[in-house]
Design a protein around this motif. Structure first.
Motif, PDB file in Angstrom:
ATOM      1  N   ARG A  18      -6.440   5.567  -1.836  1.00  0.00           N
ATOM      2  CA  ARG A  18      -6.946   4.445  -1.043  1.00  0.00           C
ATOM      3  C   ARG A  18      -7.201   4.943   0.364  1.00  0.00           C
ATOM      4  O   ARG A  18      -6.662   5.964   0.787  1.00  0.00           O
ATOM      5  N   SER A  19      -8.038   4.214   1.114  1.00  0.00           N
ATOM      6  CA  SER A  19      -8.126   4.538   2.514  1.00  0.00           C
ATOM      7  C   SER A  19      -7.738   3.324   3.333  1.00  0.00           C
ATOM      8  O   SER A  19      -7.775   3.350   4.546  1.00  0.00           O
ATOM      9  N   ASN A  20      -7.392   2.257   2.656  1.00  0.00           N
ATOM     10  CA  ASN A  20      -6.830   1.094   3.343  1.00  0.00           C
ATOM     11  C   ASN A  20      -6.086   0.253   2.312  1.00  0.00           C
ATOM     12  O   ASN A  20      -5.912   0.669   1.177  1.00  0.00           O
ATOM     13  N   GLY A  21      -5.634  -0.913   2.727  1.00  0.00           N
ATOM     14  CA  GLY A  21      -4.790  -1.714   1.834  1.00  0.00           C
ATOM     15  C   GLY A  21      -5.505  -2.923   1.271  1.00  0.00           C
ATOM     16  O   GLY A  21      -4.910  -3.979   1.117  1.00  0.00           O
ATOM     17  N   LEU A  72       2.620  13.657  -0.588  1.00  0.00           N
ATOM     18  CA  LEU A  72       1.642  12.754   0.002  1.00  0.00           C
ATOM     19  C   LEU A  72       0.712  13.503   0.948  1.00  0.00           C
ATOM     20  O   LEU A  72       1.157  14.260   1.800  1.00  0.00           O
ATOM     21  N   HIS A  73      -0.554  13.285   0.756  1.00  0.00           N
ATOM     22  CA  HIS A  73      -1.549  13.874   1.639  1.00  0.00           C
ATOM     23  C   HIS A  73      -2.798  13.036   1.480  1.00  0.00           C
ATOM     24  O   HIS A  73      -3.043  12.473   0.426  1.00  0.00           O
ATOM     25  N   TYR A  74      -3.596  12.950   2.536  1.00  0.00           N
ATOM     26  CA  TYR A  74      -4.817  12.153   2.428  1.00  0.00           C
ATOM     27  C   TYR A  74      -5.630  12.532   1.203  1.00  0.00           C
ATOM     28  O   TYR A  74      -6.260  11.709   0.569  1.00  0.00           O
ATOM     29  N   LEU A  84       7.425  12.557  -0.211  1.00  0.00           N
ATOM     30  CA  LEU A  84       7.572  12.789   1.224  1.00  0.00           C
ATOM     31  C   LEU A  84       7.738  14.264   1.547  1.00  0.00           C
ATOM     32  O   LEU A  84       7.892  14.636   2.703  1.00  0.00           O
ATOM     33  N   ASP A  90       0.723   4.533  -2.552  1.00  0.00           N
ATOM     34  CA  ASP A  90       0.611   5.944  -2.154  1.00  0.00           C
ATOM     35  C   ASP A  90       1.663   6.786  -2.857  1.00  0.00           C
ATOM     36  O   ASP A  90       1.392   7.878  -3.361  1.00  0.00           O
ATOM     37  N   VAL A  91       2.907   6.268  -2.871  1.00  0.00           N
ATOM     38  CA  VAL A  91       3.989   7.016  -3.508  1.00  0.00           C
ATOM     39  C   VAL A  91       3.696   7.184  -5.000  1.00  0.00           C
ATOM     40  O   VAL A  91       3.905   8.254  -5.573  1.00  0.00           O
ATOM     41  N   VAL A 141      -4.187  10.687  -1.979  1.00  0.00           N
ATOM     42  CA  VAL A 141      -4.018   9.252  -1.980  1.00  0.00           C
ATOM     43  C   VAL A 141      -5.352   8.610  -2.311  1.00  0.00           C
ATOM     44  O   VAL A 141      -6.380   9.031  -1.805  1.00  0.00           O
ATOM     45  N   ALA A 147       0.808  -1.228   0.000  1.00  0.00           N
ATOM     46  CA  ALA A 147       0.000   0.000   0.000  1.00  0.00           C
ATOM     47  C   ALA A 147       0.845   1.285   0.000  1.00  0.00           C
ATOM     48  O   ALA A 147       0.550   2.208  -0.750  1.00  0.00           O
ATOM     49  N   PRO A 148       1.912   1.374   0.824  1.00  0.00           N
ATOM     50  CA  PRO A 148       2.703   2.610   0.765  1.00  0.00           C
ATOM     51  C   PRO A 148       3.294   2.870  -0.627  1.00  0.00           C
ATOM     52  O   PRO A 148       3.426   4.029  -1.033  1.00  0.00           O
TER      53      PRO A 148
END
Lengths: 1164, 105
Positions: A256-259, A249-251, A485, A238-239, A254, A234-235
């Motif tokens: 997804r809200s989970n993996g 990166l910011h909510y 980041l 996000d990247v 991104v 998942a990370p």
């Protein structure tokens, strides 16, 4: 391989199974985190019978997916996830806030599944890409209505779901009506539960979609919208989201809200099905059943899309039927016999070989292939573009007779079998080298002939460029993760540039192993924890595709069905490009032709033009006799700078030891200078035997004829083929199959058993067999194809011949087309040493390119305008077109060249001749002062204050500025050289090192030209400008750095082993003026090199010398810090060859201009 | 997981969940039985924020095995010790395995 079960058992398997219908891979660029083969392998572990790949916006991973499915015994389903717009395509606005690139479209997305139609999918992708100018392709209603062979999954990103989650069921119904109009019964509602707390991907959201489907009598399927292999990825996702959208990166950014969007097992999917169904008030059976049924109706029959051969049709290459082609080919080759061979005897010899080759070509059905390549070579030649074959193709007489290659395979013992044989399934590979500067002309001609305008994307195109998948390597991964980041750009740049150009997954190893990274300075400036997380994320991006790029030289040629086989898009350069890379294209049976732009060919073509223009002589390089003694003398002298393939420091050392004196020697020289021969130490025994220091060993009398040319040492693939053929008594074609097996670990063992037994059977003694087996093993896969060496050697010979007989035009060609590894300043130095005068840039004389001019009765070289830093092509062209100029005012008025460029021209003396400024002007002649460059400089800035360069538009009330003598002293020679380096990248007036001469002689530094007089083992200093640093692969498998310095008397070569690198590698990679201390090592009559013991930055030592004198310098350089080298890994190849992981890798650091060569690595 | 952090986001619990789904839990000294699961959701992410603010090694964002994505699963259940049923949100931290109540009504 698992067999799919049928009948009653199938039902049971179905109950236990699941088919993922919505899966994207890394080929959904900067979105998916897993490669197709990983997904397929996981599906295999889950014992799934089928798997879909539905990458976003295209289908670039398609071939790899099919191959993986075939390996795992899984049925492939193909499709694509596409943005959809009900209306026409709107012009995509580029938003400057996002840098104008890849702005995410907010359009809904749907997933298309092809109904056993690869062709339909390929054509659809091409069509939607053709509607859009290199942006996100958009599916429209019109496009969909044309092609009907798709099913459409309306999932969580569809307009229907969007409407439902906005609580607008009325709109959802409206959209659904539209979809029904377009696709009739071929639509499915796609439910996804990622266990979100709320929204369309929650259990409740999925249930709402399911209920909607039931209300409107549409089949519903369950998918997991897979974009990852594992939850833990998942990370990485996000990247990728952040990198794709170019935001930190910011909510908010991104997706997804989970993996949960990973490839889940059938059990997990069944549980989800039941949960959704329960929330919708039904059992999960129907949902599961319909999903599997939907998958099964979309399974692709892959057999027809991989393999097979699709060559241009007979009518394209001048025939009516396939049968006729062999006649055409025979006729052309027979005509070639009389063109290539003057004597009857040679023609007869040739026609024997021709018969053999033609019968092989006929049996393979490759007539069209040869005619097509010949056609392209002819197109080039008709346009006056130099063409040479490269690779094994030069081994074929047919290629020679058709004018594809320029070396006679019979004369040089080259084998057709190495190139093309009835036993090999793959298409033979012909590469052609053309002038780099005119390569695109050939592309244009090929496209005009095989894919005329209008044939893309709908028509019968037969050619397209091949693409290349750019993947994440260390530096890009570090940059993208750093940006995600929110690391400041300066820090990102600092960290990224500290790493060599390695794979992303080796970042942490490099940090631990490389001396220049181990000192902890990165950790100190970034923070250990942050750097640790940053780099471990960067490692996770390893190998993920970033985007598709145009392959630098490959085009694919096929019959008219090309667009049915491969999705295409328009490359940035405007050529239709298949979305598959070269391996994919080969797997599909499409003919790939590499049209390589070779700068040396351009440099030679330029030299020939200059000879014709200035000296009125016609030179035909292609009909030179290959035995010119003076040319070989030049090569033997090791003054090989600028000569194709033999100019690198290592090659200079080798030709010094070897002394090649014939064309065959050149082929041997080029082949010896490869990792294989270095590894199996062929060079030493060869040189010993060559110089008569030891006797050549032929292993067995039967092999004398084969090994004679190389003093008993196996150098060429062709020799291996012949040895196997003679000893084992098999045909050359078969022997080549065995030779190929040598490169594979399993093949090696199998072949070894067979070969030893067979040789024994045929009566060879165990000693001979053992020795032969050792030689063959050592040879591994690394030896060199003689045909390839021959093709290279021809260019080597031609360039050496030009350098020997026409040095000034040749140097002009080198400077204009920059073909070699060395910076231009070194080529200038070479010109000085060859006695070619150098003339400065002058506005009234300099051209866009480097020109040969007569000056004081001999040929001289005029510097060009185009190397002036910052000058535009347009400016240079305007200057040339507006000549001559009366003065600077006239120049500025008529050319409108920008002020910085005018200032640069003044600074490097481009106006000196208009004002009678000479290099002596800085001195006061008598008591009379003269104008100086400084005065011109003042004038230019006055003019700009007065009104820019628009002199003519100025009001007349102010007097125009005049050039006046200011009486200020002119710039010094040192300033002049500094300016030249800054503006031209070359020290024209004198060598940079001249300014340090008094210091260097006091220290006792040996000039490079005098090194040859030093005794072996002496400890000496050399100094110079860094010309090249290379990290080639060497025998011990450790990293070794070769450093070449130039001091105006020639070049010195030093070798840094890993114990010395520890303390000096930073200086080595990041400085320009270097002092090196080392032990002299004599390697041959003219071969000499240093084993370095240290190196230092000269300017720092110079300051020390000025301040504290020579003793302080001596003390400083004798202070030798000791540090243990870090343990480095060694890579061991299947054949036992050891290599440093950093060999052949472009080292760290950066050069703003090309002042020195940082190696793309290899020894060649 | 430190005690303070647990308190910030709810109270630590003992939960009986043999197949992942909670069946019983103990809270404030009383045992509760789960009568039905009303809904379940998973959340994770935000690791990049913790990465920039964290200072203690014990709840490190990175570890040998990779980045701790902060994954947690929540179960909205109807449960009761005795008598009246009420709704509780139970959250399980996927990396530590600790449960807590995030909502009760």
């Amino acid at each position: 391989m698992r067999v799919r079960v049928s009948g009653g058992l199938l039902i049971m398997v179905k109950e236990e199974s699941f088919i993922h219908l919505n899966v994207v891979s890394g080929y959904s660029f900067q979105y998916g985190t897993a490669m197709p083969h990983q997904l397929v392998e996981r599906a295999g572990e889950f014992r799934m019978s089928a798997l879909a790949l539905t990458d976003r916006d295209g289908f670039a991973g398609g071939v790899r997916f099919l191959q993986a499915c075939a390996r795992e015994g899984i049925s492939p389903i193909v499709g694509s996830n596409l943005a959809y717009s009900a209306g026409g395509v709107r012009e995509r606005r580029k938003s400057p806030a996002h840098g104008g690139v890849r702005v995410e479209s907010a359009l809904p997305r749907v997933t298309l599944l092809a109904r056993d139609s690869w062709k339909g999918l390929a054509r659809l992708i091409s069509t939607i890409h053709s509607q859009q100018d290199r942006g996100v392709p958009i599916l429209t209603r019109n496009i969909l209505q044309e092609g009907s062979n798709f099913s459409i999954l309306l999932g969580a990103d569809s307009n229907v779901a969007h409407a439902l989650s906005r609580r607008r069921p009325d709109l959802a119904v409206e959209y659904l009506r539209e979809w029904r109009e377009i696709a009739g019964e071929r639509i499915f509602i796609e439910c996804v539960s990622h266990f979100h707390r709320e929204g369309i991907r929650s259990v409740e959201g999925a249930a709402r979609l399911l209920k909607f489907a039931r209300e409107h009598q549409i089949k519903a399927v369950l998918t997991n919208q897979v974009r990852m292999l594992n939850k833990e990825d998942a990370p990485v996702a996000d990247v990728l989201d952040a990198a794709r959208k170019l935001v930190p990166l910011h909510y908010r950014h991104v997706e997804r809200s989970n993996g949960e969007a990973y490839l889940k097992s059938p059990a997990e999917m069944r549980r989800i099905a039941h949960e959704i169904a329960r929330a919708a008030g039904e059992s999960g059976r129907d949902l599961l059943h319909d999903t599997i049924a939907c998958g099964e109706t979309h399974i692709l029959n892959p057999g027809s899309y991989l393999g097979g051969i699709y060559l241009p049709e007979p009518e394209v290459v001048g025939g009516f039927s396939h049968g006729e082609l062999i006649e055409i080919l025979t006729q052309r080759c027979e005509a070639g016999l009389s063109w290539r061979y003057q004597s009857e005897a040679l023609r007869i010899r040739g026609s024997y070989r021709l018969q053999e080759e033609l019968s092989v070509i006929k049996s393979l059905g490759y007539e069209s292939y040869f005619l097509t390549v010949a056609d392209i070579a002819t197109m080039a030649r008709e346009r006056g573009i130099r063409v040479a074959a490269r690779g094994s193709g030069a081994g074929s007489l047919v290629c020679y007779l058709l004018g594809i290659s320029g070396v006679d395979p019979i004369d040089h013992g080259l084998l057709m079998e190495r190139f093309c044989s009835p036993l090999r399934r793959d298409l033979p590979d012909i590469d052609i080298d053309v002038e780099s500067a005119r390569r695109l002309e050939i592309y244009d001609a090929v496209f005009a002939r095989y894919a005329p305008t209008g044939s893309w994307p709908a028509g019968p195109a037969r050619t397209a460029a091949v693409s290349m998948v750019e993947t994440y390597r260390a530096r890009h991964a570090i940059r993208d993760v750093g940006a995600a980041l929110g690391v400041p750009p300066a820090d990102i740049g600092m960290v990224a540039k500290s790493f060599p150009h390695i794979r992303a997954k080796s970042i942490k190893n490099a940090l631990a192993e490389l001396p220049e990274l181990r000192d902890g300075s990165l950790q100190n400036s970034i923070g250990e924890k942050k750097l640790g997380m940053w780099l471990s994320l960067a490692e996770k991006l390893d190998g993920l595709p970033r985007h598709l790029a145009l392959h630098p030289c490959a085009v694919v040629l096929s019959d008219a069905s090309l667009l049915d086989r491969a999705p295409t898009e328009l490359s940035a350069q405007g050529y239709p490009m298949v979305a598959f890379d070269k391996d994919d294209v080969e797997a599909m049976g499409l003919l790939k032709l590499d049209i390589l732009g070779v700068r040396m060919q351009s440099a030679m073509a330029y030299a020939i033009e200059e000879i014709k223009r200035e000296q009125k002589e016609e030179v035909d390089l292609d009909s030179l006799a290959l035995d010119d003694k003076e040319t070989f003398d030049l090569i033997k002298s090791t003054k090989t700078l600028g000569i194709f393939q033999v100019e690198s420091p290592g090659q200079r050392e080798l030709v010094g030891k070897f002394g090649p004196s014939s064309f065959n020697d050149l082929m041997i020289d080029i082949s010896l200078f490869r990792p294989g021969p270095v590894k199996s130490d062929m060079i030493t025994p060869f040189l010993k035997a060559r110089h008569g220091w030891s006797e050549a060993k032929m292993i067995h009398p039967d092999l004398t004829e084969v090994l004679y040319e190389t003093e008993g040492v196996v150098v060429f693939h062709e020799q291996v083929i012949r040895i196997i053929s003679i000893i084992a008594g098999v045909s050359l074609a078969q022997a080549d199959e065995y030779r190929r097996a040598l490169g594979r670990r399993d093949g090696l063992i199998e072949f070894g058993e067979w070969f030893i037994a067979r040789a024994h059977e045929r009566g060879y003694s165990p000693e001979v067999v053992n020795e032969l087996w050792e030689v063959l093993c050592a040879f591994g896969s690394f030896g060199f194809c003689k045909a390839h060496a021959a093709a290279f050697a021809l260019t080597t010979y031609q360039s050496a011949w030009l350098k020997q007989h026409y040095p000034a035009p040749f140097i002009a060609g080198l400077l204009t087309h920059d073909p070699g590894m060395y910076p231009k300043r070194l080529i200038l130095d070479e010109a000085r040493q060859l006695g070619v005068a150098l003339l400065p840039v002058e506005v009234n004389h300099s051209d866009i390119t480097y020109r040969v001019e007569e000056s004081d009765g001999r040929l001289a070289l005029r510097m060009s305008l185009s190397d002036i830093h910052g000058i535009s092509e347009h400016e240079a062209a305007t200057i040339v077109a507006s000549r001559p100029f009366l003065d600077i005012g006239d120049f500025m008025k008529r050319t409108r060249v920008s002020q910085p460029t005018v200032e640069k021209l003044v600074t490097i003396g481009a106006f000196d001749s208009l004002y009678g400024i000479t290099s002596q002007s800085s001195q006061v002649i008598g008591r009379k002062r003269t104008l100086t460059r400084r005065d011109l400089f003042l004038y230019v800035s006055d003019v700009s204050k007065w009104g820019g360069s628009h002199v003519d538009q100025m009001a007349l009330d102010l007097p125009a500025p005049q050039v006046v003598m200011s009486g200020l002293p002119d710039i010094t020679l040192a300033e002049r050289v500094r300016d030249e380096l800054e503006i031209l990248g070359m020290d024209l007036s004198c060598h940079v090192l001249d300014f340090y001469q008094s210091f260097l002689s006091e220290l006792g530094v040996v000039p490079s030209g005098d090194l040859v007089k030093q005794r072996s083992g002496a400890l000496v200093f050399v100094a110079g400008v860094k010309v090249a640093s290379q990290t080639p692969p060497i025998r011990s498998g450790k990293r070794v750095v070769f450093l070449t310095l130039d001091d105006g008397t020639g070049c010195s070569d030093s070798t840094f082993f890993d114990d010395v690198q520890e303390n000096y590698s930073y200086t080595l990679f990041h400085s320009w003026l270097l002092l090196t201390q080392g032990v002299v090592r004599r390697t041959g009559e003219r071969g000499i090199s240093l084993r370095a013991t240290g190196c230092w930055e000269i300017t720092a030592l110079y300051q020390l010398w000025l301040a504290e004198g020579i003793d302080a310098v001596r003390e400083y350089v004798s202070d030798r810090p000791s540090a243990k080298p870090a343990a480095q890994r060694t890579l061991i190849h299947p054949t036992g060859y050891r290599q440093s992981p950093y060999a052949d890798i472009k080292p760290a650091g950066e050069g703003v201009r090309k002042l020195w060569h940082t190696s793309p690595g290899s020894v060649g | 997981m430190s005690a303070e952090r647990g308190a910030e986001r709810g109270f630590l619990l003992d939960v009986v969940a043999p197949a992942g789904e909670p069946l019983f839990f103990t809270w404030r000294g009383r045992s509760y039985r789960v009568y039905s699961v009303l809904s379940r959701w998973c959340e994770s992410g935000g690791w990049w924020q913790r990465a920039s603010t964290e200072n203690s090694p014990e709840n490190s964002t990175t570890s040998e095995s990779g980045i701790n994505d902060g994954a947690r699963t929540s179960w909205r259940v109807e449960a009761a010790p005795e008598g009246a049923l009420a709704v509780y949100d139970l959250e399980r931290d996927e990396s530590s395995g600790l449960w807590r109540i995030t909502h009760h009504g």
